[in-house]
Design a protein around this motif. Structure first.
Motif, short mmCIF file in Angstrom:
data_model
loop_
_atom_site.label_atom_id
_atom_site.label_comp_id
_atom_site.label_asym_id
_atom_site.label_seq_id
_atom_site.Cartn_x
_atom_site.Cartn_y
_atom_site.Cartn_z
N GLN A 239 46.34 -93.23 18.25
CA GLN A 239 47.00 -94.21 17.40
C GLN A 239 48.49 -93.95 17.24
N GLY A 240 48.97 -92.84 17.79
CA GLY A 240 50.37 -92.48 17.63
C GLY A 240 50.72 -92.07 16.21
N ASP A 241 49.73 -91.58 15.46
CA ASP A 241 49.91 -91.16 14.08
C ASP A 241 50.31 -89.67 14.08
N TRP A 242 51.62 -89.42 14.10
CA TRP A 242 52.08 -88.03 14.26
C TRP A 242 51.70 -87.16 13.06
N TYR A 243 51.66 -87.74 11.85
CA TYR A 243 51.36 -86.93 10.66
C TYR A 243 49.95 -86.37 10.74
N ASN A 244 48.97 -87.24 10.95
CA ASN A 244 47.58 -86.76 11.02
C ASN A 244 47.29 -86.00 12.30
N THR A 245 48.06 -86.27 13.36
CA THR A 245 47.93 -85.46 14.57
C THR A 245 48.28 -84.01 14.27
N ALA A 246 49.43 -83.81 13.63
CA ALA A 246 49.85 -82.45 13.29
C ALA A 246 48.91 -81.82 12.26
N LEU A 247 48.51 -82.61 11.27
CA LEU A 247 47.64 -82.09 10.22
C LEU A 247 46.29 -81.64 10.77
N CYS A 248 45.64 -82.49 11.55
CA CYS A 248 44.31 -82.14 12.09
C CYS A 248 44.41 -81.01 13.10
N HIS A 249 45.50 -80.97 13.85
CA HIS A 249 45.73 -79.87 14.79
C HIS A 249 45.81 -78.54 14.02
N GLY A 250 46.52 -78.55 12.90
CA GLY A 250 46.62 -77.35 12.08
C GLY A 250 45.30 -76.98 11.44
N LEU A 251 44.54 -77.99 10.96
CA LEU A 251 43.25 -77.72 10.34
C LEU A 251 42.27 -77.08 11.33
N ILE A 252 42.29 -77.56 12.57
CA ILE A 252 41.41 -76.98 13.60
C ILE A 252 41.74 -75.50 13.79
N GLY A 253 43.03 -75.18 13.90
CA GLY A 253 43.43 -73.78 14.03
C GLY A 253 42.99 -72.95 12.84
N GLY A 254 43.14 -73.51 11.63
CA GLY A 254 42.74 -72.79 10.43
C GLY A 254 41.24 -72.56 10.35
N PHE A 255 40.45 -73.58 10.72
CA PHE A 255 38.99 -73.43 10.69
C PHE A 255 38.52 -72.41 11.73
N VAL A 256 39.12 -72.43 12.91
CA VAL A 256 38.77 -71.46 13.95
C VAL A 256 39.10 -70.05 13.47
N SER A 257 40.29 -69.88 12.91
CA SER A 257 40.71 -68.57 12.41
C SER A 257 39.78 -68.09 11.29
N PHE A 258 39.39 -69.01 10.41
CA PHE A 258 38.46 -68.67 9.33
C PHE A 258 37.16 -68.13 9.90
N TRP A 259 36.63 -68.76 10.91
CA TRP A 259 35.35 -68.35 11.48
C TRP A 259 35.46 -67.03 12.24
N VAL A 260 36.55 -66.83 12.95
CA VAL A 260 36.73 -65.55 13.65
C VAL A 260 36.86 -64.43 12.62
N ASN A 261 37.61 -64.68 11.54
CA ASN A 261 37.68 -63.70 10.46
C ASN A 261 36.29 -63.44 9.88
N GLY A 262 35.49 -64.49 9.83
CA GLY A 262 34.16 -64.37 9.26
C GLY A 262 33.21 -63.49 10.04
N MET A 263 33.58 -63.13 11.25
CA MET A 263 32.73 -62.22 12.02
C MET A 263 32.79 -60.79 11.49
N THR A 264 33.79 -60.48 10.66
CA THR A 264 33.88 -59.14 10.07
C THR A 264 33.97 -59.19 8.54
N GLN A 265 33.83 -60.38 7.96
CA GLN A 265 33.97 -60.52 6.51
C GLN A 265 32.99 -61.59 6.01
N TRP A 266 32.69 -61.53 4.70
CA TRP A 266 31.93 -62.60 4.06
C TRP A 266 32.95 -63.48 3.34
N ASN A 267 33.83 -64.14 4.11
CA ASN A 267 34.92 -64.90 3.50
C ASN A 267 34.44 -66.19 2.84
N PHE A 268 33.27 -66.70 3.23
CA PHE A 268 32.74 -67.90 2.59
C PHE A 268 32.34 -67.62 1.14
#
Length: 430
Positions: free
Chosen positions: A370-399
């Motif tokens: 859709q050419g929506d740069w705001y949500n493109t950047a936002l969702c791109h960042g959220l994906i990175g954050g969720f991935v990082s959260f889960w990798v961290n979760g392999m050694t922590q009970w971060n949930f």
């Protein structure tokens, strides 16, 4: 009576934005604030919801596919607690552990707020205001030992301070698990966002400061987690070079931390020495112990988070002797769910997260088309954050960390709300 109810309704609608603002502020600095302003906001919102439903014949509840799965997960966790097979034997009170489930409701709360009270764009902008003082305080604390919360007002520049510094919250692991979400979003806006040079320079500086605070935090998992988050973002981004540079920066920063920080050096040596026990003999014993709980109670587990006080019982049962013994969680997000809730809680938990990732990727792809740069950047960042959260979760009970959960529910709600609005704009049936 009707007039009083109406006046209360109008008053709540006027003060609720301020209450939500204070909740946002608390999410990056205060657990007490999160509970006070978070639950105050929920009760005020319930009043508005009931009034609109009964008086105005209007339903403000935001329907979303994830609502159902959060409810299913909450029910599964509650069942695991209420039917815990070892609660009486270990003298564990069930009411406390039922209360540990309560934060799941914040997903629905945020959706209602975004729809009627406080837009997610405004909420993200509000959080950005707090980032610079927070990260500067974290770095000051890390490198000088300054910590007025614990009564240490003296400053002494030394790399040895990293042994004991909390970094804003109760410990450095909470800090990295909260601010990894902010870091990835900020970086994605730097790379994919359309903004003026002054704002871009500010965001770049902020991203560098956050990355430095992570690298020198002493956490091994955060370095791996951020790197993997970068790699995922690299594959899905149409701009590759900035993430290659970021990965090189992590490598360089990690090397500097290893050479200059005794704490970081000790962590690396510990990992190498314990490589036969997955890099950490302490966590290795935890995983072995909590997996034994799951083996004994595979369907419903021993009760959500009730596996923690049962650690000592299972250490004796397995004949494990550990001078660093600590009665606590499993230090792994999946093992913790298996031990505490068995398959009953783990399966909906994994389905929920699979849906979160699916929606995040779909929202990102839709925004790109859709050419929506705001949500493109936002969702791109959220994906990175969720991935990082889960990798961290392999050694922590971060949930299970409440500071992290409050923040995580907010970011999951943002991803879910963007996805929902995109589907509605496309005319799809939800």
């Amino acid at each position: 009576m009707k007039k009083l109810a109406y006046l209360i309704y109008v008053g709540i609608k006027k003060i609720l934005p301020a209450v939500y603002f204070m909740y946002l502020f608390s999410m990056v600095i205060s657990m007490a604030g999160m509970e006070i302003f978070g639950w105050s906001g929920i009760f005020l919102t319930i009043y508005i919801l009931v009034y609109d439903l009964v008086v105005n014949k209007e339903d403000i509840f935001v329907r979303h596919p994830l609502n159902k799965w959060f409810l299913i997960l909450a029910c599964a966790l509650a069942i695991s607690v209420l039917s815990s097979p070892l609660a009486s034997e270990a003298h564990i009170g069930k009411l406390y552990y039922l209360g540990r489930i309560r934060n799941l409701i914040f997903f629905s709360y945020h959706l209602i707020i975004f729809e009627r009270i406080f837009s997610y764009q405004r909420a993200l902008k509000t959080l950005l205001y707090f980032m610079l003082p927070i990260v500067l305080y974290a770095l000051l604390q890390k490198f000088t030992g300054f910590d007025p919360i614990t009564g240490n007002w003296k400053m002494h520049l030394s790399m040895f301070n990293s042994y004991s510094m909390r970094e804003v919250f109760n410990m450095y692991l909470t800090y990295v698990n909260v601010f990894q979400f902010h870091f990835f979003i900020i970086l994605s806006f730097v790379v994919l966002g359309k903004m003026g040079s002054k704002l871009r320079f500010f965001l770049i500086s902020l991203a560098i400061l956050l990355l430095a605070s992570f690298i020198f935090s002493g956490g091994r998992a955060i370095i791996v987690a951020i790197s993997i988050g970068f790699i995922v973002q690299l594959f899905i981004s149409y701009r590759k070079l900035p993430y290659i540079i970021a990965l090189l920066a992590i490598m360089a920063g990690s090397y500097i931390a290893f050479k200059t920080s005794p704490y970081a050096m000790d962590k690396v040596k510990l990992t190498i020495n314990d490589r036969n026990q997955l890099g950490d003999d302490w966590r290795f014993h935890f995983w072995k112990t909590h997996l034994a709980m799951f083996k004994d109670h595979p369907i419903k587990g021993v009760g959500y988070e009730m596996n923690e006080p049962l650690t000592g019982m299972y250490y004796k049962k397995l004949g494990i002797t550990d001078p660093k013994y600590f009665a606590g969680h499993s230090h792994n997000i999946i093992v913790q769910m298996l031990a505490g809730t068995g398959l009953l809680g783990t399966i909906p938990f994994l389905i929920l997260w699979a849906m979160i990732f699916y929606m995040s990727f779909q929202a990102f792809n839709t925004a790109v088309k859709q050419g929506d740069w705001y949500n493109t950047a936002l969702c791109h960042g959220l994906i990175g954050g969720f991935v990082s959260f889960w990798v961290n979760g392999m050694t922590q009970w971060n949930f299970g960390d409440f500071e992290v959960t409050h923040n995580m529910m907010f970011f999951i709600a943002v991803a879910g709300y963007v996805w929902l609005k995109q589907r509605q704009d496309l005319g799809e049936k939800i």
